[in-house]
Motif scaffolding. Structure first.
Motif, PDB file in Angstrom:
ATOM      1  N   GLY A  92      10.845 -16.005   8.087  1.00  0.00           N
ATOM      2  CA  GLY A  92       9.402 -15.818   8.096  1.00  0.00           C
ATOM      3  C   GLY A  92       8.991 -14.836   9.184  1.00  0.00           C
ATOM      4  N   TYR A  93       7.845 -14.190   8.993  1.00  0.00           N
ATOM      5  CA  TYR A  93       7.387 -13.219  10.003  1.00  0.00           C
ATOM      6  C   TYR A  93       5.874 -13.304  10.174  1.00  0.00           C
ATOM      7  CZ  TYR A  93       5.884 -10.407   5.967  1.00  0.00           C
ATOM      8  OH  TYR A  93       5.277  -9.976   4.815  1.00  0.00           O
ATOM      9  N   ASP A  94       5.446 -12.937  11.370  1.00  0.00           N
ATOM     10  CA  ASP A  94       4.034 -12.630  11.588  1.00  0.00           C
ATOM     11  C   ASP A  94       3.812 -11.135  11.431  1.00  0.00           C
ATOM     12  OD1 ASP A  94       3.475 -15.303  12.206  1.00  0.00           O
ATOM     13  OD2 ASP A  94       4.039 -14.997  14.315  1.00  0.00           O
ATOM     14  N   ALA A  95       4.843 -10.373  11.831  1.00  0.00           N
ATOM     15  CA  ALA A  95       4.809  -8.921  11.644  1.00  0.00           C
ATOM     16  C   ALA A  95       6.177  -8.476  11.137  1.00  0.00           C
ATOM     17  CB  ALA A  95       4.478  -8.217  12.958  1.00  0.00           C
ATOM     18  N   LEU A  96       6.155  -7.630  10.103  1.00  0.00           N
ATOM     19  CA  LEU A  96       7.391  -7.120   9.510  1.00  0.00           C
ATOM     20  C   LEU A  96       7.433  -5.611   9.699  1.00  0.00           C
ATOM     21  CD1 LEU A  96       9.882  -7.588   7.526  1.00  0.00           C
ATOM     22  CD2 LEU A  96       8.317  -6.825   5.734  1.00  0.00           C
ATOM     23  N   VAL A  97       8.598  -5.102  10.100  1.00  0.00           N
ATOM     24  CA  VAL A  97       8.760  -3.653  10.228  1.00  0.00           C
ATOM     25  C   VAL A  97       9.836  -3.185   9.255  1.00  0.00           C
ATOM     26  CG1 VAL A  97       9.282  -1.733  11.761  1.00  0.00           C
ATOM     27  CG2 VAL A  97       8.174  -3.796  12.676  1.00  0.00           C
ATOM     28  N   VAL A  98       9.466  -2.261   8.382  1.00  0.00           N
ATOM     29  CA  VAL A  98      10.424  -1.651   7.472  1.00  0.00           C
ATOM     30  C   VAL A  98      11.006  -0.421   8.166  1.00  0.00           C
ATOM     31  CG1 VAL A  98      10.788  -0.621   5.201  1.00  0.00           C
ATOM     32  CG2 VAL A  98       9.064  -2.425   5.492  1.00  0.00           C
ATOM     33  N   ALA A  99      12.276  -0.489   8.483  1.00  0.00           N
ATOM     34  CA  ALA A  99      12.951   0.636   9.150  1.00  0.00           C
ATOM     35  C   ALA A  99      14.314   0.830   8.493  1.00  0.00           C
ATOM     36  CB  ALA A  99      13.088   0.371  10.646  1.00  0.00           C
ATOM     37  N   GLU A 121      -2.707   5.636   9.418  1.00  0.00           N
ATOM     38  CA  GLU A 121      -2.422   6.389  10.645  1.00  0.00           C
ATOM     39  C   GLU A 121      -1.848   5.515  11.754  1.00  0.00           C
ATOM     40  OE1 GLU A 121      -5.359   5.591   9.360  1.00  0.00           O
ATOM     41  OE2 GLU A 121      -7.012   5.819  10.791  1.00  0.00           O
ATOM     42  N   PHE A 122      -1.910   4.182  11.557  1.00  0.00           N
ATOM     43  CA  PHE A 122      -1.326   3.267  12.537  1.00  0.00           C
ATOM     44  C   PHE A 122       0.099   2.857  12.143  1.00  0.00           C
ATOM     45  CE2 PHE A 122      -5.955   2.599  12.418  1.00  0.00           C
ATOM     46  CZ  PHE A 122      -6.268   3.013  13.698  1.00  0.00           C
ATOM     47  N   CYS A 123       0.616   3.496  11.084  1.00  0.00           N
ATOM     48  CA  CYS A 123       1.948   3.185  10.553  1.00  0.00           C
ATOM     49  C   CYS A 123       1.983   1.794   9.934  1.00  0.00           C
ATOM     50  CB  CYS A 123       3.038   3.328  11.620  1.00  0.00           C
ATOM     51  SG  CYS A 123       2.986   4.907  12.481  1.00  0.00           S
ATOM     52  N   LYS A 124       0.860   1.369   9.463  1.00  0.00           N
ATOM     53  CA  LYS A 124       0.744   0.064   8.816  1.00  0.00           C
ATOM     54  C   LYS A 124       0.715   0.257   7.308  1.00  0.00           C
ATOM     55  CE  LYS A 124      -1.666  -4.243   9.669  1.00  0.00           C
ATOM     56  NZ  LYS A 124      -2.723  -4.894  10.447  1.00  0.00           N
ATOM     57  N   TRP A 156       4.615  -3.015   8.613  1.00  0.00           N
ATOM     58  CA  TRP A 156       4.618  -1.713   9.250  1.00  0.00           C
ATOM     59  C   TRP A 156       5.870  -0.956   8.829  1.00  0.00           C
ATOM     60  CZ3 TRP A 156       0.468  -1.548  12.876  1.00  0.00           C
ATOM     61  CH2 TRP A 156      -0.126  -2.788  13.128  1.00  0.00           C
ATOM     62  N   ALA A 157       5.900   0.338   9.072  1.00  0.00           N
ATOM     63  CA  ALA A 157       7.118   1.094   8.784  1.00  0.00           C
ATOM     64  C   ALA A 157       7.335   2.131   9.869  1.00  0.00           C
ATOM     65  CB  ALA A 157       7.042   1.760   7.414  1.00  0.00           C
ATOM     66  N   ALA A 158       8.612   2.411  10.149  1.00  0.00           N
ATOM     67  CA  ALA A 158       8.953   3.370  11.198  1.00  0.00           C
ATOM     68  C   ALA A 158      10.212   4.126  10.815  1.00  0.00           C
ATOM     69  CB  ALA A 158       9.164   2.652  12.532  1.00  0.00           C
ATOM     70  N   ASP A 195      12.719   7.241   9.295  1.00  0.00           N
ATOM     71  CA  ASP A 195      12.909   8.095   8.120  1.00  0.00           C
ATOM     72  C   ASP A 195      12.210   7.571   6.868  1.00  0.00           C
ATOM     73  OD1 ASP A 195      14.597   9.541   9.740  1.00  0.00           O
ATOM     74  OD2 ASP A 195      16.459   8.849   8.799  1.00  0.00           O
ATOM     75  N   VAL A 196      12.010   6.262   6.801  1.00  0.00           N
ATOM     76  CA  VAL A 196      11.500   5.648   5.571  1.00  0.00           C
ATOM     77  C   VAL A 196       9.970   5.680   5.502  1.00  0.00           C
ATOM     78  CG1 VAL A 196      11.209   3.248   6.344  1.00  0.00           C
ATOM     79  CG2 VAL A 196      12.006   3.714   4.010  1.00  0.00           C
ATOM     80  N   ALA A 197       9.308   5.972   6.611  1.00  0.00           N
ATOM     81  CA  ALA A 197       7.846   5.830   6.691  1.00  0.00           C
ATOM     82  C   ALA A 197       7.128   7.114   6.289  1.00  0.00           C
ATOM     83  CB  ALA A 197       7.439   5.432   8.110  1.00  0.00           C
ATOM     84  N   ARG A 198       6.203   6.992   5.365  1.00  0.00           N
ATOM     85  CA  ARG A 198       5.316   8.115   5.030  1.00  0.00           C
ATOM     86  C   ARG A 198       3.922   7.703   5.483  1.00  0.00           C
ATOM     87  NH1 ARG A 198       5.212  12.513   2.145  1.00  0.00           N
ATOM     88  NH2 ARG A 198       7.339  12.201   1.401  1.00  0.00           N
ATOM     89  N   TRP A 199       3.522   8.275   6.611  1.00  0.00           N
ATOM     90  CA  TRP A 199       2.259   7.806   7.202  1.00  0.00           C
ATOM     91  C   TRP A 199       1.248   8.945   7.276  1.00  0.00           C
ATOM     92  CZ3 TRP A 199       5.232  10.685  10.232  1.00  0.00           C
ATOM     93  CH2 TRP A 199       4.684  11.287  11.359  1.00  0.00           C
ATOM     94  N   LEU A 200       0.008   8.537   7.462  1.00  0.00           N
ATOM     95  CA  LEU A 200      -1.093   9.496   7.537  1.00  0.00           C
ATOM     96  C   LEU A 200      -1.128  10.098   8.938  1.00  0.00           C
ATOM     97  CD1 LEU A 200      -3.628  10.766   6.208  1.00  0.00           C
ATOM     98  CD2 LEU A 200      -4.929   8.828   7.135  1.00  0.00           C
ATOM     99  N   HIS A 201      -0.699  11.347   9.044  1.00  0.00           N
ATOM    100  CA  HIS A 201      -0.744  12.027  10.348  1.00  0.00           C
ATOM    101  C   HIS A 201      -2.184  12.466  10.593  1.00  0.00           C
ATOM    102  CE1 HIS A 201      -0.155  14.902  13.542  1.00  0.00           C
ATOM    103  NE2 HIS A 201       1.119  14.575  13.644  1.00  0.00           N
ATOM    104  N   PRO A 202      -2.828  11.902  11.619  1.00  0.00           N
ATOM    105  CA  PRO A 202      -4.251  12.178  11.785  1.00  0.00           C
ATOM    106  C   PRO A 202      -4.555  13.636  12.137  1.00  0.00           C
ATOM    107  CG  PRO A 202      -3.450  10.625  13.457  1.00  0.00           C
ATOM    108  CD  PRO A 202      -2.290  10.986  12.620  1.00  0.00           C
ATOM    109  N   GLY A 203      -3.612  14.319  12.753  1.00  0.00           N
ATOM    110  CA  GLY A 203      -3.837  15.728  13.088  1.00  0.00           C
ATOM    111  C   GLY A 203      -3.796  16.607  11.851  1.00  0.00           C
TER     112      GLY A 203
END
Lengths: 408, 69
Positions: free
Chosen positions: A102-109, A272-275, A281-283, A285-293
């Protein structure tokens, strides 16, 4: 104050470990579970095409953390265990051994996996993503000096292996469908110069042609013992090879997320928070996130991004609410030449020589868009690059290392 | 002089010359002509320890360590 009491990180590579280290560094004392699908302790991948393949490092030297430091993370590190299924409603991950966490927060890496040629052409072919892959290729190259190695793909990985294989005495042919590979990564000049560097080191670089067929008697049980293959190119060329390395890029590892409700599209799609979703969450090579810049979703397969994004995710899990806005940085090493790139080199950007000479062994190029510095390339100019990276960060009003109030 | 309770150690042979440590902690680290890390302050005073720790985290080759001394 965060109410997170249990964090599960799926993936024990650079990104996953960065999340774990940053969580503990920030004082997180809750449960920490780290799933790594390989048997080895967490290791770094850039040396796999260089020092590990060359044999100048033992595998232990590539470890991301010494064993005693891993212990101080006080994580439940499960090696040889991958995630099989995600239930976001129940906040549970089913592990390949059947256990449920079980998790409170999960990170896909979970990173990425090598793309393959069509099956009929890839039996017995090498890929290079894991320590085991590198040691297998090394074993073959070191056992047969003068081995004929065909590398499919003139990307950074294929060319780094070409350089290492030449040093081990192999005959190397690189086959690349694009006429001008790496232009989108290095700009036209450095891309051409890198190919020329390989040619001057005895690598045959065949661009604008692809694999038509590979035949022979590949031994799929012991791929390192296979060959000779008969390699036929679309250009009509035919030659024999003792080994084939397929280095045509990678794709994100997402299978286990099927049916989870997590949005995937060439990566785990994040804000943009990698959520990616509530408590997910994801971090890396696998993460496609919104780069705010950039105001668009991107995915970076860079070693530095794994660390930086892992850290950003850890801070956001703990409540930082900070957008992840890095200035990308990567390096690639070939023979004695180190190429470094920071920022973005978009097609159509204006390129200027900033330091050195294009015919010399060291130079820096700057890339400009609408009068703004957007990217920098250094060719054997590591020390200068630091200065340019700093300029680039202030030009783009971003920090590559998220700020922190960390105390040990 | 500020006392230091930490010691910076590096494995320069594994350094990939990213300069990330210098960007994070310019008073603790510098680079030689090839870009390889050089430690300026092996025992950084308290006010530099946060940035030294940032440098350790930022290093893409994990060659920097801060040890309690």
């Amino acid at each position: 104050v965060s109410s997170v009491q249990s964090v599960v990180i799926v993936g024990a590579g650079a990104a996953g470990l960065s999340v774990a280290q940053s969580l503990r560094g920030e004082g997180y004392v809750g449960r920490l579970t780290l799933l790594g699908d390989e048997a080895e302790l967490p290791y770094d991948r850039p040396p796999l095409s260089k020092q590990i393949l060359a044999g100048s490092w033992d595998p232990e030297r590539a470890r991301l953390l010494p064993e005693d430091r891993i212990r101080t993370l006080q994580a439940d590190l499960r090696l040889g265990a991958s995630a099989a299924e995600l239930d976001t409603g129940a906040h549970e991950v089913t592990v390949s051994d059947g256990s449920v966490v079980g998790y409170d927060a999960l990170v896909v890496a979970t990173g990425i996996q090598p793309r393959q040629l069509p099956r009929e052409n890839s039996a017995g072919a090498h890929v290079l993503r894991t320590m085991a892959d590198s040691l297998r290729l090394r074993s073959m190259l070191s056992r047969s000096p003068g081995a004929r190695l065909v590398i499919v793909g003139a990307g950074f990985l294929g060319l780094e292996v070409a350089a290492t294989a030449r040093r081990l005495g192999a005959e190397v042919v690189v086959v690349e469908p694009l006429e001008r590979p790496l232009e989108n990564r290095l700009g036209a000049f450095a891309a051409a110069r890198l190919l020329a560097l390989h040619q001057s080191n005895g690598v045959r670089v065949l661009t604008g042609t692809a694999i038509e067929s590979v035949t022979g008697h590949p031994n799929t049980v012991q791929p390192e013992c296979d060959g000779p293959h008969l390699v036929r190119l679309t250009s009509g060329a035919v030659f024999e090879a003792d080994a084939l390395l397929v280095a045509i890029g990678c794709s994100p590892r997402l299978d286990w997320l099927a049916g989870s409700g997590i949005t995937v599209s060439d990566g785990v799609v994040c804000d943009e928070f990698c959520k990616a979703a509530a408590d997910v969450w994801a971090a890396g090579d696998v993460a496609r996130w919104l780069h705010p810049g950039l105001d668009k979703h991107i995915r970076l397969e860079h070693r530095t991004n794994a660390t930086e994004q892992g850290r950003a995710v850890a801070l956001n899990i703990l409540g930082a609410q900070r957008p992840f806005r890095p200035v990308p940085f990567f390096w690639t090493d070939h023979y004695e030449t180190k190429i470094q790139v920071s920022g973005f080199l978009p097609a159509g950007a204006k390129c200027e020589l900033a330091e050195g000479s294009l015919t010399a062994d060291s130079f820096v190029q700057t890339f400009w868009q609408a009068g703004i510095l957007v990217g920098v390339l250094g060719w054997n100019a590591a020390r200068s690059m630091t200065k340019f990276r700093r300029t680039l960060m202030s030009a783009q009003d971003a920090t590559s290392v998220p700020e922190t109030n960390e105390r040990s | 002089m500020e006392a230091s309770n930490v010691r910076v150690t590096i494995d320069a042979d594994k350094c990939i010359a990213s300069g990330s440590c210098v960007l994070a902690a310019p008073e603790v680290f510098t680079q030689d002509d090839d870009g390889i890390v050089v430690v300026l302050q092996e025992a950084p005073p308290a006010h530099l320890q946060d940035q030294a720790r940032q440098a350790m985290r930022a290093c893409p080759a994990a060659v920097i360590w801060l040890e309690d001394s």
